[in-house]
Design an enzyme around this catalytic site. Structure first.
Site, PDB file in Angstrom:
ATOM      1  N   ASN A   1      -6.579  -6.836   0.496  1.00 60.32           N
ATOM      2  CA  ASN A   1      -7.829  -7.137   1.193  1.00 60.32           C
ATOM      3  C   ASN A   1      -8.208  -8.595   1.075  1.00 60.32           C
ATOM      4  OD1 ASN A   1      -7.945  -4.442   1.761  1.00 60.32           O
ATOM      5  ND2 ASN A   1     -10.121  -4.250   1.262  1.00 60.32           N
TER       6      ASN A   1
ATOM      7  N   ASP B   1     -10.085   0.865  -6.616  1.00 53.33           N
ATOM      8  CA  ASP B   1     -10.521   0.560  -5.247  1.00 53.33           C
ATOM      9  C   ASP B   1      -9.432  -0.165  -4.462  1.00 53.33           C
ATOM     10  OD1 ASP B   1     -10.863  -1.603  -7.025  1.00 53.33           O
ATOM     11  OD2 ASP B   1     -12.109  -2.643  -5.550  1.00 53.33           O
ATOM     12  N   GLU B   2      -9.574  -0.102  -3.156  1.00 51.16           N
ATOM     13  CA  GLU B   2      -8.801  -0.925  -2.210  1.00 51.16           C
ATOM     14  C   GLU B   2      -7.293  -0.890  -2.426  1.00 51.16           C
ATOM     15  OE1 GLU B   2     -11.752  -4.322  -0.696  1.00 51.16           O
ATOM     16  OE2 GLU B   2     -10.889  -4.804  -2.636  1.00 51.16           O
ATOM     17  N   LEU B   3      -6.759   0.289  -2.680  1.00 54.54           N
ATOM     18  CA  LEU B   3      -5.296   0.381  -2.766  1.00 54.54           C
ATOM     19  C   LEU B   3      -4.699   0.126  -1.387  1.00 54.54           C
ATOM     20  CD1 LEU B   3      -3.765   3.240  -4.880  1.00 54.54           C
ATOM     21  CD2 LEU B   3      -3.671   0.770  -5.171  1.00 54.54           C
TER      22      LEU B   3
END
Lengths: 555, 555
Positions: free
Chosen positions: A296, A335-337
């Site tokens: 990200n 988070d945000e894998l």
């Protein structure tokens, strides 16, 4: 006298244009209109057998604040308008603090790191208008500490006098929610220990009781972990930009003495690019270009959780972290894998093919193994919402979920029966609105535009769209500062006084908070923080701060 | 050697990933790749007959910066990567500074406040790779000062060495536009003198040459004006929140020694509510409720410009201001006049009826009278765009117009033939994006959302939609900070390094500025400012600052 909530509200509204630096608002409060000044011989008597050192230290800090805050009242004419009242005021010579009969004497530091829902912050405080001694009582030294914090906010300064104009004051107070927090990211940019100390001080002044320390991330690894010192050695920005075990021990103690539990987060398996500096074989996509296809934000890099060596390594790091941080809580992130990263990673794909597992199954195994290490160390895990909503990993019932992507997702997490700490970007992210930071495009705005004002955070409804039963799952909430565009230079102005808005919301509860009347008190918080060396910003021109209501839209 | 612009650009682009803390980018620049370090006996020789004190002081400041900045290069490994180069480097023992043959020797301070378009900032700087003396030449001490500023930015620190790795360096530099500014409002919230000094320092480091001081406004009147001391006495926030004539004199000198002209603004006839504290009879709508019907923000209050006493008072104040501020420029404001206020004001309407004038005619008379006072004092007026676009007042051709509402309005002002300083809110307002501050509505955003990023300001086109002839009217531009939500606590983080983006745009010119390659240099500016005590913020994680280009969108 224990005032009812209704009475407390009426008293507060009545004093709207006069005083009250109290923040968060006590859940039970009655005030009068008589002036009372501290005697030159004023002292705080600790009527506690075997009083712990940290209680005595808190008493000394309180005395210092009383005499040194030197905050004049925020009214036109400032302190001078109280000159007559002060000259006729009775003198308060003492505050006596004591524990309830039969209470066990423990230190603030011990009580601050008890299991979240067993901490007792409650206290009662009574200040007669006659000048006869003030009395603070609690069931715990933690409660006494909260009461001392309140006491120190009641007094203003003028012409060598320290006084209130609201005696008699009666307070019966306890928090609506057990979790009031602040999250700080010390990986994107580094913050010296003194900045963290100052932040912990300011947190304690508004009764925030959890410091969620997002200590490492993909950009840098500033934490020296015994047994894993190569991570910081190769991953810190420099040898001076690290937190040593001594620093951690100091900060944990510093926080606990101020009623704050330090909850460490090592975000896994994503947000771990920097681990590749010490262990390139543990990390997928590190150095991949373009980074945007694997992460990200830059740099890309995620733990290869399919690999047994990585599972063991991660579990062992969590075990080591568990020894450094005495809190019962520890965040493993989640988070945000970025799935594309693993789809493109030959090592990951090779192992999946060999074992016949799906990526999700491997993630479940990884999570179970690492959380099992935590359980063995006596810790309860915290994870970000994706672990519940986007992945189907096995989590213990006790796991605490932080909802960050959107407050709209709270209900879905509650439906699954997990405990929740509100951390939603649409209300509580302190970094939103500062413009885009990736690259040099002139048209890039902050991903979570606009700026989250104190009013926005303050009017958040903690139980929106929840049933009464689901509402019981809400532990509280917090403001969060991700530091892509922050460092020591703008830490205070970015955090304060905004983060005080969630501190009051989750202490006083939505039934007592009223955005229309809160601003004068929040000005007071900000100006008092400045007197104590924290660079809280001006929310309005001073002209407005001196004239409550005059800068309202309809004024 | 005088490199062409094309050559300069090529050299800069080639060094993209290596060095260059130079900001603003010199208009002529060539660099090599040889290391050169300062000798322990390095000195700056002033080869100027009767060198003025402020030049010698600037030399001493430069020497101090060279040794004390201690900025390590922003690369992975920091200064250590240059260790080998440094150990083999030739030593630079001297910089000799001198004026062109026949140049008149005047002080920097005198030259800094010359008429805008007659100031000569140009200089040449040559640093041979051999270590034989460096040479700085200019036509003016102001030019020498600019060159010293450049010289101090060329050097990095490592392990007790002060060095460059880009010798030989040849620079021929002069600004594209005569006006590079910064505006600060000291009325909404007050800033101590030391904050202004620090801001002037930082401005000088990026060659900003005008401090537009919006010193008073409706909220407070912190300026002590001889003959009109009641304005501050009754209108300052407190007796300690004032700028005395001595403070002004000190700041004007402090600025001028650093090549900066201090241009004072007293905004009239609007934005004057606070004048009513001393002269209630001069102000319409003061204390009116609701304020929103008479003003753009609280409090309401505008000068009754129909009244002869008010015209005389205003002209006399401007005359007094003219004596306090030696600049040739002085801003009389003229923005956001609220007509409804005057429509409702009995005094104004009575006079209009009596004289048979329209409000616009009275405004014209007021403007002519007050500008005539300026002209008598030898000053050129500056006004905000409304005086040209919304009102039809008589203005001298020399009047400078600041366009603030929107950059779209620049062309309309240029069509009328006035000189222009770009000050557009859609590019240069530093306060945008901090959320609404009026009242407590949770849904109020900043009126000029979103936040104006450095990239946005940097890519502004100063001559968009202008003919070649109209383009000649552009004097330059500036960033502006209105301080409803700012004070000393967030001054530096709000201004720096963002305001450096307009400083480079208007010095180097749009032909030389390139947003894709500017970021590494801007990081350098920010980190160097911090070394010098200015709290410039991190634009990105340090990880990105150490790896130019790695955090670009396409990296």
């Amino acid at each position: 006298m224990v005032p009812t909530l209704a009475f407390a509200c009426a008293a507060v509204l009545a004093s709207f244009s006069s005083v009250d630096a109290l923040w968060p608002l006590p859940t039970g409060l009655s005030v009068g209109s008589t002036a009372l000044r501290l005697s030159q011989s004023f002292d705080i008597t600790v009527d506690v057998q075997g009083a712990p050192d940290d209680l005595n230290a808190a008493v000394n800090r309180t005395k210092s604040q009383l005499w040194n805050d030197k905050l004049e009242r925020l009214v036109v004419g400032r302190g001078s308008v109280d000159a007559d009242a002060i000259s006729n005021a009775a003198e308060l010579t003492s505050l006596t603090i004591s524990l309830a009969d039969g209470a066990t004497v423990r230190s603030i530091s011990e009580e601050a790191i008890d299991a979240l829902e067993s901490r007792d912050d409650s206290y009662t405080l009574s200040i007669p208008e006659t000048g006869s001694g003030a009395v603070l009582k609690a069931n715990s030294t933690l409660g006494l500490f909260r009461g001392l914090t309140t006491f120190s906010q009641l007094f203003y300064y003028y012409n060598d006098n320290v006084y209130t104009i609201e005696a008699p004051i009666d307070i019966t107070d306890k928090p609506a929610y057990p979790y009031r927090g602040l999250m700080l990211d010390t990986s994107r940019n580094y913050f010296p220990v003194e900045d963290l100390e100052r932040t912990l001080d300011a947190m304690s002044w508004v009764k925030i009781n959890n410091f969620h320390w997002h200590v490492v991330d993909s950009q840098s690894f500033p934490l020296q972990i015994p047994g894993f010192t190569d991570l910081a050695e190769k991953g810190a920005y420099s040898s001076s930009m690290v937190y040593t075990p001594d620093d951690v021990s100091h900060l944990v103690s510093y926080a606990a003495e101020r009623g704050i539990d330090v909850i460490v987060e090592m975000d896994t398996p994503g947000h771990t690019a920097i681990v590749s500096e010490a262990h390139p074989e543990y990390v997928a996509c590190a150095g991949s270009a373009p980074w945007a296809s694997s992460a990200n934000e830059p740099p890309a890099g995620q733990l290869r959780f399919t690999e047994p060596a990585v599972v063991n390594f991660t579990a062992d790091v969590f075990t080591a972290l568990s020894k450094m941080f005495p809190s019962k809580l520890l965040s493993t992130g989640g988070d945000e894998l970025n799935i594309n990263c693993y789809d493109q990673d030959e090592v990951t794909q090779g192992t999946l093919n060999k074992t016949g597992k799906t990526l999700e199954q491997a993630l479940d195994s990884f999570t179970q193994a690492t959380h099992s290490a935590l359980a063995q160390a006596g810790k309860t895990p915290i994870v970000w919402e994706e672990m519940v909503l986007d992945h189907n990993v096995t989590l213990s019932n006790e796991t605490v979920i932080m909802v960050w992507i959107s407050s709209d997702n709270v209900a879905a997490v509650a439906k699954k029966g997990f405990k929740i700490v509100h951390s939603a970007s649409d209300y509580f992210y302190l970094d939103c609105g500062g413009g885009g930071w990736v690259g040099s495009s002139p048209s890039t705005n902050s991903w979570c535009d606009p700026f989250k004002t104190w009013q926005k955070s303050y009017t958040f409804d903690p139980t929106a769209n929840l049933t009464a039963e689901e509402s019981q799952l809400i532990l509280g909430g917090q403001h969060l500062l991700w530091t892509e565009q922050s460092g020591p230079e703008n830490l205070d102005p970015t955090v304060w006084p905004r983060a005080a808005s969630s501190a009051e919301l989750f202490w006083s509860g939505p039934a007592l908070t009223n955005v229309s009347s809160a601003l004068p008190r929040l000005h007071d918080v900000a100006y008092r923080m400045r007197q104590r060396g924290v660079k809280a910003i001006s929310l309005q021109p001073l002209w407005c701060a001196l004239r409550p209501g005059a800068c309202d839209v309809s004024a």
